[in-house]
Design a protein around this motif. Sequence first.
Motif: not given
Lengths: 153, 404
Positions: B69-71, B106-110, B198-201
């Motif tokens: 996941i990406v902020g 189900g992500a373990s890293k962001g 990926i989502n905007n903060v």
Amino acid sequence: MGSMESRILEIIEKHKSRDSKILPILHGVQDEFGYIPEKAIKLIARELRMKPGEIYDTASFYSFFRFEPPGKHIVRVCDCMVCHIKGASEIIHRIEKEFNIHMGETTKDGKFTFETVEGLGHCDESPVMMIDDKIYGNLDPMKAMKILRGYEQ
Amino acid sequence: MNLLKDASNMKTYIENDGFHALHITLEHTQDEIIEEVERSGLLGRGGAAFPTGLKMKFVRNEKTTPKYIVGNADEGEPGTFKDRVLIEKNPFQILEGMIISAYAIGASKGFFYLRYEYRNLVKEIERKMEEMREENLLGKNIMGTDFSFDIELVLGAGAYVCGEETALMESIEGKRGFPRIKPPYPAQYGLWGKPTLINNVETLANIPLIVNMGPKKYAEMGKEGCTGPKLFSVSGYVRKPGVYEANLGEYTVREMIEIAGGVDGEFKGLMLGGGAAGFILNGNFLDMPLCFKDAKEWGVSLGTGNIIVFNQSVNIWDVLLNIAKFFEHESCGQCFPCRYGTKRIRKIIEKILEGKGTTEDIEKINATARAMKIASLCPLGSSAMLAYESAMQNFRDELLEVIS
């Protein structure tokens, strides 16, 4: 130069275990030396088992990485659309005239490197400039010059 | 305020229901959380207004692991500064939203990707994540459950194009920020080729609200087609520039300008959506409600929720030159229509501002704009001409006055 090498190796070691390591290492090097020396490119490549060209390929893409030592203070004048309509050009002209340089250059005495940037994200106090990491807002040419003179001491 | 709460220290945040949503989340299944987000009607706040729940579902449905996941805090659109203010005031809500979303897919890293210009916030965000690790809100076995998740902060280095999701991923991977050809989309082929959300903060900061109040009550803020609170960056010639929070559809453009203290000087027009990839509008648009759906009906887009007000001192050609220079500099150079088109447009507008513009120049701009729109690889090239095209519609007489 031995100390430069050991310092670079320390920075690489610090960020090596990250998943996203190249940008943090490059930032670390630039924070330490003010720019990214060729030596660093070679060492990063060696330590990450990549080619120097690959590291340089990444580093050279981004506007904020530099490959020459900057002046003592880095001055970034915002000329984004908001700062522009609120008078950024006049500030830029005044700086260029008073310091007898063009944006993107370093003054002869090495005190300032001037750059224009496109959005410091402080549009609530346009026009703005950033000196090193500090933001100065609601500027006009006179105010900007006064602040810069303060950094000359 | 639901987003712009002053809760930058953990104690205040927890006193205001902080991490309660995370607690609820961990007692539900992944699909239940995604369904809540879908039912809330939340649309992405980074500019594209894509349904967030649907995006989560796409990643959830992928079998490949690991997932990421990406902020996205690479807020590069001129005139947009809402993410900075949100990070300063209410950082934990963003991080909580990120953890909940990670659990759901189900992500373990962001990764928290912050633009270089906000580097003075790095230490503060790192410290907050460390506090969260100490409180077992981040890291191994969060709140004593089987769910483990951690976040790495990545600082950008000054490239507008990295706000584009695939370019941002290339950047996290340590490469130059060249956008990728889509499809495949990040949900299938994201970071290191793995499924990535990926989502905007600002979008992420809405997630805890939905979980806490339930999708129905959340959707009552706003109206159909645009639900929930939204941040608006109001700048230019207004008396009190700043970031203002309102429910979508609650106010018109005119009312939002009033909230920001009213026009400084005599009103001329405004820029909506973004300070580069946005629309230059005249007074006819003052009555448009600030809602994604209404904006679409009016033929424009809210983008990042950005309003830059022009008074009579502003010259529209001068604004267009500033935007043209911006795109010329920020074009990554990967595809030809954008690399050459942005340069060509800048040169023609310079000529026009020297008073040497002809109708042939206008035709050249139009042809270039068309080519860029059709053939550019990413939204940077295809949106670079939005400002010009909308200005031509709304300030046609003024723009053509200087053309011979």
